[in-house]
Design a protein around this motif. Sequence first.
Motif, PDB file in Angstrom:
ATOM      1  N   THR A   1       0.829  -1.212   0.000  1.00  0.00           N
ATOM      2  CA  THR A   1       0.000   0.000   0.000  1.00  0.00           C
ATOM      3  C   THR A   1       0.856   1.251   0.000  1.00  0.00           C
ATOM      4  O   THR A   1       0.503   2.259  -0.627  1.00  0.00           O
TER       5      THR A   1
ATOM      6  N   TRP B   1       1.962   1.861  -3.571  1.00  0.00           N
ATOM      7  CA  TRP B   1       0.884   2.439  -4.377  1.00  0.00           C
ATOM      8  C   TRP B   1       0.601   3.885  -3.980  1.00  0.00           C
ATOM      9  O   TRP B   1       0.254   4.722  -4.830  1.00  0.00           O
TER      10      TRP B   1
ATOM     11  N   GLY C   1       4.271  -0.738  -9.937  1.00  0.00           N
ATOM     12  CA  GLY C   1       3.440  -1.017  -8.771  1.00  0.00           C
ATOM     13  C   GLY C   1       3.017  -2.473  -8.714  1.00  0.00           C
ATOM     14  O   GLY C   1       3.093  -3.118  -7.655  1.00  0.00           O
TER      15      GLY C   1
ATOM     16  N   GLU D   1       3.973  -5.313  -5.987  1.00  0.00           N
ATOM     17  CA  GLU D   1       2.861  -6.023  -5.355  1.00  0.00           C
ATOM     18  C   GLU D   1       3.069  -7.529  -5.454  1.00  0.00           C
ATOM     19  O   GLU D   1       2.868  -8.266  -4.479  1.00  0.00           O
TER      20      GLU D   1
ATOM     21  N   SER E   1      -6.933  -0.928 -14.263  1.00  0.00           N
ATOM     22  CA  SER E   1      -5.794  -0.085 -14.618  1.00  0.00           C
ATOM     23  C   SER E   1      -5.667   0.066 -16.130  1.00  0.00           C
ATOM     24  O   SER E   1      -5.408   1.155 -16.642  1.00  0.00           O
TER      25      SER E   1
END
Length: 214
Positions: free
Chosen positions: A41, A44, A77, A81, A112
């Motif tokens: 998180t 991001w 990202g 992840e 996305s």
Amino acid sequence: MENESKEHQSIKKEEALEHLSAIRNHLVDKQIFFPYNYNATYVWSLIAVILTFMMVPMYEHSIAIGTGFVFALVSIGFIFEGVMTKKVNKSYDIEDCTIRQRFIMKNFMMMSGYLIVMSAALASYKLYVPIYLMWMFHISLGYYAIGYVLNIRLFSKMAQFNILLSIVLLALATFKEHLVGRDSDCFVLVQGATILTLAILPAIIAWQQIKEGK
């Protein structure tokens, strides 16, 4: 006799550990379990801040360059992840992603992809305010799904607040005719709201979850 006793205790210890492992595997359904690395998180959140300030200047330079810039950051990202997900899965003896992890990841990837293409289309008409609000709305839907799957009420409440805020800001910008360009108070307001909803609030909730050891 003493050696036999130690060997017997060692065997019992191994049996006990195997028994505990079996109980753990029984209690944790590895197909529906959703271990989550909240450090993702933070990644991001950082990407959200960078995109908030750099996306529009990149689009103004060139739609192709702006699109490539957004695609590259979002890809980074997802890579982070994936690495963090594998790391947390190892601690639960999960070799691959679980069904829920795949579901959430695929949802975010599809969203996305849609957002990147739509952002390029809107940027060609300099509709920058709708771009930010579109990202805010759709990513918040993703956070709502995470909150539901992980049973984290704060994520769900944050997502609901974000979605409502994006709708209100879109209505305000439409009413004031500030959808086009970036030379308006609404543009600055929407930038601030984007950082709040997609960077600050998720990072705070992630920090709280890590602190509570969840």
